[in-house]
Design an enzyme around this catalytic site. Structure first.
Site, PDB file in Angstrom:
ATOM      1  N   SER A 116       0.832  -1.205   0.000  1.00 34.10           N
ATOM      2  CA  SER A 116       0.000   0.000   0.000  1.00 34.10           C
ATOM      3  C   SER A 116       0.871   1.262   0.000  1.00 34.10           C
ATOM      4  O   SER A 116       1.660   1.457  -0.913  1.00 34.10           O
ATOM      5  CB  SER A 116      -0.955  -0.034   1.199  1.00 34.10           C
ATOM      6  OG  SER A 116      -1.937   0.967   1.091  1.00 34.10           O
ATOM      7  N   ASP A 244      -9.064  -7.028  -2.420  1.00 32.20           N
ATOM      8  CA  ASP A 244      -8.668  -5.721  -1.895  1.00 32.20           C
ATOM      9  C   ASP A 244      -9.847  -4.757  -2.031  1.00 32.20           C
ATOM     10  O   ASP A 244     -10.304  -4.472  -3.136  1.00 32.20           O
ATOM     11  CB  ASP A 244      -7.464  -5.221  -2.692  1.00 32.20           C
ATOM     12  CG  ASP A 244      -6.853  -3.949  -2.138  1.00 32.20           C
ATOM     13  OD1 ASP A 244      -7.529  -3.256  -1.357  1.00 32.20           O
ATOM     14  OD2 ASP A 244      -5.707  -3.663  -2.498  1.00 32.20           O
ATOM     15  N   HIS A 274      -6.459  -6.306   1.485  1.00 29.00           N
ATOM     16  CA  HIS A 274      -5.478  -5.272   1.182  1.00 29.00           C
ATOM     17  C   HIS A 274      -4.153  -5.459   1.925  1.00 29.00           C
ATOM     18  O   HIS A 274      -3.097  -5.069   1.432  1.00 29.00           O
ATOM     19  CB  HIS A 274      -6.079  -3.903   1.536  1.00 29.00           C
ATOM     20  CG  HIS A 274      -5.221  -2.745   1.188  1.00 29.00           C
ATOM     21  ND1 HIS A 274      -4.817  -2.462  -0.100  1.00 29.00           N
ATOM     22  CD2 HIS A 274      -4.673  -1.763   1.971  1.00 29.00           C
ATOM     23  CE1 HIS A 274      -4.071  -1.377  -0.110  1.00 29.00           C
ATOM     24  NE2 HIS A 274      -3.960  -0.936   1.123  1.00 29.00           N
TER      25      HIS A 274
END
Length: 310
Positions: A116, A244, A274
């Site tokens: 991320s 995700d 995620h």
């Protein structure tokens, strides 16, 4: 906010692990021993980094049998256990901090893995010539200055502002509420049962000690995302998490799949959310090691696979 020593274990080629937005080095504590080749039966393989005094640093070769990789997982500025950042953080400042850490370790380059926000910072470090290889797990930053995707992701986090304030006010007491596990899993895992009680404690602790929540959101509105991806100068691995909900495929991966070099390895990791390190630490460790092994020195005797399986 108390500054916390990074997780730092193993011997061999250097691997830098970068955590997601609002989280900390905690997300890697199940994965680090697997990458470093630590014996699961060894008590030191069970990392407990919630207490700064309990952070594990066994990079000294005499601390355990030599492995293939030396693994370093710090907490970025503005996050739980990281150094204090400026009033409005951005990815350039986060990358600056990581470069200072690499310099302190004597690492000119490292195999860099980021999830991320950590993936966005990893690409920034690659641009600065600090990456031997790059693995981006559900990386952020896949947008330009005015791409709707950027405003969508900022909107998602702003929509969660009341929940953040509630969690900030009640902290670990929210664990007693019946809906906490559901709310926590939505941006993290594929299903609520994938998060253990210990995971929830770590997540709440990270979320309630994260001034970067508002700092990065404000700055991201004013800055572009990742540019010049086609100029990547090191072997690159894009990992797409199929469940995700934060940066769902293909809307938030299109920038990467269209602009990264054709040589980029792309892995679709099925049935994970995620932040897959919570729910699938072995799978995450395997995909990292399998890719890095291709380019680590000395090279493996067996030929590299053409593509990694999910």
């Amino acid at each position: 906010m108390t500054e916390r020593a990074p997780i730092h274990v193993g011997t061999g080629e250097p691997i830098l692990l970068l955590h997601p937005f609002m989280m900390s080095q905690n997300v890697w504590k199940k994965v680090v021993p697997l990458i470093a080749g630590m014996d699961p039966a060894d008590p030191s393989a069970a990392l407990d980094v919630a207490d700064p005094s309990a952070s594990l640093d066994v990079a000294d070769p005499s601390a355990r049998a030599a492995g293939r990789y030396e693994v370093y997982a710090p907490t970025m500025p503005g996050h739980n256990g990281g150094v204090k950042g400026h009033r409005f953080l951005d990815t350039a400042e986060l990358a600056d901090d990581m470069e200072r850490r690499l310099d302190a370790l004597g690492w000119d380059t490292a195999h860099i893995v980021g999830n991320s926000l950590g993936g966005w910072v990893a690409f920034e470090l690659q641009r600065r010539g600090r990456a031997r290889t790059l693995t981006g797990i559900a990386p952020a930053g896949g947008w330009s200055r005015y791409t709707p995707a950027k405003f969508e992701i900022v909107g998602k986090f702003l929509a969660g502002f009341p929940v953040w304030l509630f969690t900030l006010a009640f902290r670990q007491q929210v664990l007693k509420l019946p809906f906490t596990r559901y709310l926590a899993h939505f941006p993290i895992s594929a299903s609520p049962d994938r998060l253990s009680d210990d995971d929830l404690v770590d997540i709440i602790d990270d979320v309630t000690h994260c001034p970067a929540y508002y700092q990065l959101l404000v700055k991201s509105l004013l800055t572009p995302g990742l540019l010049e991806l086609a100029e990547a100068q090191c072997p690159t691995h894009l990992v797409i998490c199929e469940k995700d909900r934060v940066l769902p495929h293909p809307r938030f991966t299109r920038h990467f799949t269209q602009h990264l070099p054709e040589s980029t390895t792309i892995t679709h990791l099925d049935d994970v959310g995620h932040i897959p390190m919570f729910e699938a630490p072995q799978r995450v460790a395997d995909l990292i090691v399998d890719f890095v092994d291709r380019y680590a020195s000395p090279a493996r005797e067996d030929p590299p696979r053409e593509a990694l399986g999910g």
